[in-house]
Scaffold this motif. Structure first.
Motif, mmCIF file in Angstrom:
data_model
loop_
_atom_site.group_PDB
_atom_site.id
_atom_site.type_symbol
_atom_site.label_atom_id
_atom_site.label_comp_id
_atom_site.label_asym_id
_atom_site.label_seq_id
_atom_site.Cartn_x
_atom_site.Cartn_y
_atom_site.Cartn_z
ATOM 1 N N ALA A 87 0.831 -1.214 0.000
ATOM 2 C CA ALA A 87 0.000 0.000 0.000
ATOM 3 C C ALA A 87 0.861 1.258 0.000
ATOM 4 O O ALA A 87 0.534 2.268 0.620
ATOM 5 N N GLY A 88 1.969 1.196 -0.734
ATOM 6 C CA GLY A 88 2.831 2.359 -0.910
ATOM 7 C C GLY A 88 3.929 2.517 0.107
ATOM 8 O O GLY A 88 4.842 3.327 -0.082
ATOM 9 N N GLU A 89 3.872 1.758 1.211
ATOM 10 C CA GLU A 89 4.921 1.834 2.246
ATOM 11 C C GLU A 89 5.207 3.280 2.646
ATOM 12 O O GLU A 89 6.345 3.761 2.646
ATOM 13 N N GLU A 132 0.336 7.054 -4.826
ATOM 14 C CA GLU A 132 -1.105 7.048 -5.134
ATOM 15 C C GLU A 132 -1.956 6.901 -3.888
ATOM 16 O O GLU A 132 -3.039 7.482 -3.778
ATOM 17 N N GLU A 133 -1.491 6.116 -2.926
ATOM 18 C CA GLU A 133 -2.247 5.970 -1.681
ATOM 19 C C GLU A 133 -2.351 7.293 -0.939
ATOM 20 O O GLU A 133 -3.443 7.689 -0.480
ATOM 21 N N ILE A 134 -1.258 8.008 -0.835
ATOM 22 C CA ILE A 134 -1.227 9.273 -0.090
ATOM 23 C C ILE A 134 -1.963 10.372 -0.842
ATOM 24 O O ILE A 134 -2.737 11.147 -0.244
ATOM 25 N N GLY A 186 -8.963 0.590 4.802
ATOM 26 C CA GLY A 186 -7.892 0.638 3.818
ATOM 27 C C GLY A 186 -7.263 2.018 3.739
ATOM 28 O O GLY A 186 -7.610 2.901 4.518
ATOM 29 N N PRO A 187 -6.343 2.173 2.788
ATOM 30 C CA PRO A 187 -5.930 1.179 1.787
ATOM 31 C C PRO A 187 -5.094 0.062 2.398
ATOM 32 O O PRO A 187 -4.224 0.315 3.228
#
Length: 275
Positions: A213-215, A222-224, A244-245
């Motif tokens: 999830a992007g770490e 994209e998650e942030i 989530g994510p």
């Protein structure tokens, strides 16, 4: 007699497995299992030829809604082939036939003649070889119904998995996951979980796009930049239950799945490989 909904079944690519799969519906047990009237959309001679090739005796009759269903008899709404169909030999000349099956089933659904449609497999490549742009059933039906946002969800094996993006090259997926696309997809999914499954406040597990999830941004933002803001907004404004994510590699483990009623994946294989 109890009311039975009528379901249109398109038999798909005539050189493929669709006709053979559909012939299995002649089994009398199917009538009890599906509790519906099934109408095959196909070239009647094609079905008869495939039944003969399989050594099966299958009763076919022309579809007439005034006739009661009959166990062991397949109702067929005849649609003529555009070209000769040989098993295993794809012919772009039959691509218009394949799409005509979908158009007829869709017309029946929109008019109320059919309650739903089920589609046997098609071959996207041979349809495109015929010069017809086609990415899949989902997109085709969305275009034909002027649906601005369509959500694909597959259910089976105890899972319900919906997708933000469908049939896209992987390189195009990140750009397609916009705040608007994600928010609209989640609102549709939330609404339809109530309408179709009776879950008024569904718990939706939302996958991240990137590994882990992007770490925290080290493996993608994209998650942030997109996913987390949309989830926060929908929780606050719409009261949605969104978890989530989540990292997609562990999201499908039983302990995590037990916390949700459905899963939203960001792209096709992320969700459907697990399903």
């Amino acid at each position: 007699m109890p009311f039975l909904p009528t379901i249109a079944v398109t038999t798909g690519e005539p050189a493929g497995v669709g006709p053979e799969i559909c012939l299995q519906l002649a089994d009398p047990a199917c009538a009890q299992r599906f509790r519906a009237r099934l109408v095959l959309l196909a070239d009647r001679s094609l079905l008869a030829a495939r039944a003969a090739a399989l050594g099966r005796s299958v009763a076919l009759r022309d579809w007439d809604p005034a006739q009661p269903a009959q166990a062991g008899v397949l109702d067929v709404l005849h649609q003529p082939l555009a070209a000769v169909a040989d098993p295993g030999r794809l012919d772009p000349g039959n691509s218009p036939y394949v799409l005509a099956l979908l158009d007829r089933a869709l017309a029946g659904c929109r008019s109320g003649e059919f309650a739903a449609m089920v589609t046997a497999p098609v071959h996207k490549g041979v349809i495109n070889d015929a010069g017809i742009a086609f990415t899949g059933h989902t997109e085709y039906l969305a275009e034909r119904t002027d649906t601005p946002r369509v959500v694909m969800m597959l259910a089976g094996g105890g899972l319900r998995v919906a997708l933000v993006t469908t049939h896209l090259p992987l390189k195009d997926v990140p750009a397609a996951i916009t705040p608007r696309a994600l928010a609209e997809t989640l609102r549709i999914l939330h609404h339809e979980m109530g309408r179709k499954y009776g879950i008024a406040q569904p718990r939706i597990l939302v996958a991240g796009l990137n590994p882990h999830a992007g770490e925290g941004g080290y493996l993608g933002r994209e998650e942030i930049d997109v996913i987390i803001p949309v989830l926060d907004h929908l929780r606050a404004e719409d009261g949605m239950s969104l978890l989530g994510p989540l990292p997609a590699d562990t999201m499908f483990s039983p302990p995590v799945l037990a916390r949700g009623d459905c899963v939203l994946a960001m792209y096709h294989d992320q969700g459907l490989t697990a399903l």
